[in-house]
Design a protein around this motif. Structure first.
Motif, mmCIF file in Angstrom:
data_model
loop_
_atom_site.group_PDB
_atom_site.id
_atom_site.type_symbol
_atom_site.label_atom_id
_atom_site.label_comp_id
_atom_site.label_asym_id
_atom_site.label_seq_id
_atom_site.Cartn_x
_atom_site.Cartn_y
_atom_site.Cartn_z
ATOM 1 N N UNK A 120 0.810 -1.214 0.000
ATOM 2 C CA UNK A 120 0.000 0.000 0.000
ATOM 3 C C UNK A 120 0.840 1.259 0.000
ATOM 4 N N UNK A 121 2.030 1.191 0.542
ATOM 5 C CA UNK A 121 2.880 2.377 0.593
ATOM 6 C C UNK A 121 4.329 1.933 0.759
ATOM 7 N N UNK A 122 5.227 2.640 0.119
ATOM 8 C CA UNK A 122 6.667 2.389 0.235
ATOM 9 C C UNK A 122 7.375 3.725 0.198
ATOM 10 N N UNK A 123 8.520 3.767 0.826
ATOM 11 C CA UNK A 123 9.309 4.979 0.726
ATOM 12 C C UNK A 123 10.557 4.936 1.580
ATOM 13 N N UNK A 124 11.534 5.745 1.186
ATOM 14 C CA UNK A 124 12.789 5.800 1.934
ATOM 15 C C UNK A 124 12.670 6.726 3.142
ATOM 16 N N UNK A 125 13.563 6.525 4.106
ATOM 17 C CA UNK A 125 13.661 7.452 5.222
ATOM 18 C C UNK A 125 14.536 8.629 4.815
ATOM 19 N N UNK A 126 14.383 9.738 5.486
ATOM 20 C CA UNK A 126 15.078 10.970 5.118
ATOM 21 C C UNK A 126 16.458 11.131 5.728
ATOM 22 N N UNK A 127 16.890 10.142 6.511
ATOM 23 C CA UNK A 127 18.239 10.231 7.070
ATOM 24 C C UNK A 127 19.119 9.171 6.408
ATOM 25 N N UNK A 128 20.325 9.037 6.864
ATOM 26 C CA UNK A 128 21.250 8.059 6.280
ATOM 27 C C UNK A 128 21.532 6.948 7.283
ATOM 28 N N UNK A 129 20.473 6.518 8.002
ATOM 29 C CA UNK A 129 20.627 5.485 9.017
ATOM 30 C C UNK A 129 20.633 4.094 8.420
ATOM 31 N N UNK A 130 20.713 3.114 9.296
ATOM 32 C CA UNK A 130 20.732 1.721 8.858
ATOM 33 C C UNK A 130 19.396 1.255 8.314
ATOM 34 N N UNK A 131 18.289 1.840 8.801
ATOM 35 C CA UNK A 131 16.979 1.519 8.232
ATOM 36 C C UNK A 131 16.750 2.493 7.086
ATOM 37 N N UNK A 132 16.729 1.970 5.875
ATOM 38 C CA UNK A 132 16.723 2.792 4.659
ATOM 39 C C UNK A 132 15.313 3.204 4.238
ATOM 40 N N UNK A 133 14.304 2.357 4.545
ATOM 41 C CA UNK A 133 12.942 2.677 4.139
ATOM 42 C C UNK A 133 11.977 1.619 4.625
ATOM 43 N N UNK A 134 10.706 1.772 4.232
ATOM 44 C CA UNK A 134 9.668 0.807 4.611
ATOM 45 C C UNK A 134 8.773 0.497 3.424
ATOM 46 N N UNK A 135 8.128 -0.646 3.517
ATOM 47 C CA UNK A 135 7.028 -1.011 2.626
ATOM 48 C C UNK A 135 5.964 -1.653 3.499
ATOM 49 N N UNK A 136 4.717 -1.255 3.302
ATOM 50 C CA UNK A 136 3.611 -1.851 4.031
ATOM 51 C C UNK A 136 2.894 -2.794 3.068
ATOM 52 N N UNK A 137 2.956 -4.082 3.389
ATOM 53 C CA UNK A 137 2.358 -5.113 2.550
ATOM 54 C C UNK A 137 0.930 -5.399 2.984
ATOM 55 N N UNK A 138 0.038 -5.452 1.999
ATOM 56 C CA UNK A 138 -1.377 -5.737 2.209
ATOM 57 C C UNK A 138 -1.641 -7.150 1.688
ATOM 58 N N UNK A 139 -1.162 -8.130 2.453
ATOM 59 C CA UNK A 139 -1.314 -9.546 2.110
ATOM 60 C C UNK A 139 -1.768 -10.294 3.360
ATOM 61 N N UNK A 140 -2.354 -11.485 3.194
ATOM 62 C CA UNK A 140 -2.922 -12.182 4.348
ATOM 63 C C UNK A 140 -1.921 -12.756 5.347
ATOM 64 N N UNK A 141 -0.696 -13.096 4.905
ATOM 65 C CA UNK A 141 0.216 -13.795 5.811
ATOM 66 C C UNK A 141 1.607 -13.176 5.827
ATOM 67 N N UNK A 142 2.295 -13.409 6.921
ATOM 68 C CA UNK A 142 3.690 -12.989 7.061
ATOM 69 C C UNK A 142 4.559 -13.670 6.008
#
Length: 176
Positions: A120-142
């Motif tokens: 549903x949404x993806x994007x990078x973080x605005x800093x230069x940390x170890x976590x580069x970004x996120x994606x939110x998955x809209x699916x039934x299972x892990x």
């Protein structure tokens, strides 16, 4: 409007699939059909009731619960999504040309996930940390979220690593 956007996104993805993407598409063929069915259902029924939506989601294997908002007295439907943190990977020695190619493929992969309705949404973080970004998955299972996230060319190359957590959000509420 949201339903039309989903259908348009699905069509764009289907038309943009390349032969080289067959592995990812084949591994998610059943879910593709389910997403298209849900999109068609939603397009046909502009005003779907909460009970109908609950039945459709649980029928597809999604985890949900609902509660009544004390202020508005509306029934709020909560759905489990999966948030994938894209973390800096250990393989960062690609030359500039290879890194640029991987970035292009990474963005195409994320676009495809959005167009298919898996993300549903993806994007990078605005800093230069170890976590580069996120994606939110809209699916039934892990397992499905993990499989889709690990199909990302940046992850396959080791430039990014994935960490996934279940995440609950109210169904249909927009970002503001």
């Amino acid at each position: 409007m949201k339903n039309n956007l989903l259908i348009l996104s699905l069509l764009c993805f289907i038309l943009s699939c390349k032969e080289s993407d067959k592995t990812t598409v084949d591994s998610t063929k059943v879910l593709d059909t389910e997403v298209i069915e849900v999109a068609k259902d939603l397009e046909q029924e502009k005003e779907i009731t909460t009970a109908e939506l609950k039945k459709k989601l649980t029928g597809k294997g999604y985890q949900i619960f609902d509660y009544v908002d004390e202020k508005t007295k509306d029934t709020i439907l909560m759905q489990q999504y999966f948030i994938a943190f894209l973390k800096r990977g250990v393989v960062r020695n690609q030359n500039e040309e290879e890194a640029n190619r991987l970035q292009t493929e990474h963005l195409a992969h994320l676009g495809k996930m959005y167009e298919l309705g898996y993300a549903d949404i993806s994007g990078p973080f605005g800093d230069d940390g170890d976590i580069r970004g996120i994606t939110i998955y809209n699916v039934p299972t892990l397992e499905m979220a993990d499989s889709l996230a690990n199909a990302d060319p940046m992850v396959k190359a080791g430039r990014l690593e994935i960490e996934i957590h279940p995440w609950w959000a109210a169904k249909g509420f927009p970002l503001r």
